[in-house]
Design a protein around this motif. Structure first.
Motif, PDB file in Angstrom:
ATOM      1  N   ASN A 135       0.846  -1.192   0.000  1.00  0.00           N
ATOM      2  CA  ASN A 135       0.000   0.000   0.000  1.00  0.00           C
ATOM      3  C   ASN A 135       0.885   1.247   0.000  1.00  0.00           C
ATOM      4  O   ASN A 135       2.115   1.154   0.103  1.00  0.00           O
ATOM      5  N   ALA A 136       0.274   2.416  -0.121  1.00  0.00           N
ATOM      6  CA  ALA A 136       1.025   3.668  -0.289  1.00  0.00           C
ATOM      7  C   ALA A 136       1.989   3.949   0.857  1.00  0.00           C
ATOM      8  O   ALA A 136       3.103   4.424   0.630  1.00  0.00           O
ATOM      9  N   GLU A 138       3.296   1.683   2.769  1.00  0.00           N
ATOM     10  CA  GLU A 138       4.102   0.473   2.924  1.00  0.00           C
ATOM     11  C   GLU A 138       3.916  -0.205   4.279  1.00  0.00           C
ATOM     12  O   GLU A 138       4.856  -0.683   4.893  1.00  0.00           O
ATOM     13  N   GLU A 140       1.048  -2.429   4.492  1.00  0.00           N
ATOM     14  CA  GLU A 140       0.288  -3.628   4.134  1.00  0.00           C
ATOM     15  C   GLU A 140       0.806  -4.188   2.825  1.00  0.00           C
ATOM     16  O   GLU A 140       1.201  -3.446   1.927  1.00  0.00           O
ATOM     17  N   THR A 155      -4.612  -9.438   1.616  1.00  0.00           N
ATOM     18  CA  THR A 155      -3.693  -8.431   2.141  1.00  0.00           C
ATOM     19  C   THR A 155      -3.396  -8.714   3.608  1.00  0.00           C
ATOM     20  O   THR A 155      -4.249  -9.234   4.341  1.00  0.00           O
ATOM     21  N   PHE A 185      -1.862  -1.582  -5.439  1.00  0.00           N
ATOM     22  CA  PHE A 185      -2.548  -1.994  -4.215  1.00  0.00           C
ATOM     23  C   PHE A 185      -3.946  -1.389  -4.119  1.00  0.00           C
ATOM     24  O   PHE A 185      -4.903  -2.086  -3.796  1.00  0.00           O
ATOM     25  N   ASP A 186      -4.065  -0.090  -4.406  1.00  0.00           N
ATOM     26  CA  ASP A 186      -5.353   0.587  -4.239  1.00  0.00           C
ATOM     27  C   ASP A 186      -6.388   0.177  -5.286  1.00  0.00           C
ATOM     28  O   ASP A 186      -7.556   0.540  -5.180  1.00  0.00           O
TER      29      ASP A 186
END
Length: 189
Positions: A135-136, A138, A140, A155, A185-186
């Motif tokens: 994720n953004a 970091e 997850e 996740t 991720f998003d």
């Protein structure tokens, strides 16, 4: 002054490799008198090639020699310096490790055995999956789980992953898995 600790060497070497976008991943010290060894593993998002490793090895050696002359370090009877990248068998522990190994197959060990894809083994949850996106911030990690018909994504918070070890893969990764690996991720649903 005693032989320097791994922490002291890590701090000193990080000042040398950091400006090149690299990290000190591991420092091993093997004390054996004149046959002592200082083994340093460095890596980066852009993996250093042999020329960079050689340049850094020379720079680290000069730094250690100067520090020893100034009385800041003491390697005793001498040492052998080894500088290289981490081996295939080094565990993935930090966000940067997962980012660098995106797309590779790994055996994951979770802190808790509460996942349907994991098998309880000595109170650890273990499963094999492909390293996906972070994720953004970091915190997850998405992993791509192989399926009988289609792969799926799950996740995990990084603090739930105790470690992951890369697996040797001889075949071409399935296209469906790689499609999920390459999805940001998003955008994973």
């Amino acid at each position: 002054m005693a032989f320097p600790t791994a922490e002291e060497i890590t701090q000193r070497v990080q000042q040398i490799v950091g400006p090149r976008g690299l990290d000190v991943e591991k420092v091993d010290i093997k004390k054996a008198g004149a046959k002592s060894a200082v083994i340093i593993r460095i890596d980066g998002d852009q993996r250093p090639d042999l020329d960079v490793i050689e340049e850094l090895s020379d720079e680290i050696s000069r730094n250690f020699d100067a520090a020893e002359s100034d009385g800041e370090l003491n390697f005793g009877a001498g040492y052998r310096l080894e500088v290289s990248t981490p081996g295939f068998d080094e565990p993935l522990l930090a966000a940067r490790h997962f980012r660098r190994q995106r797309g590779h197959i790994a055996t994951f060990v979770l802190n808790q055995a509460d996942d349907e894809h994991a098998t309880a083994n000595a109170a650890n949850a273990r499963f094999v999956a492909r390293v996906g996106a972070l994720n953004a911030d970091e915190t997850e990690l998405a992993v791509v789980l192989p399926g009988k018909k289609e792969p799926s994504v799950k996740t995990y918070p990084l603090d739930q992953i105790r470690e992951a070890k890369l697996e040797v893969e001889f075949s071409t990764p399935p296209e469906a898995e790689m499609s999920l690996v390459n999805t940001p991720f998003d955008q994973l649903g």
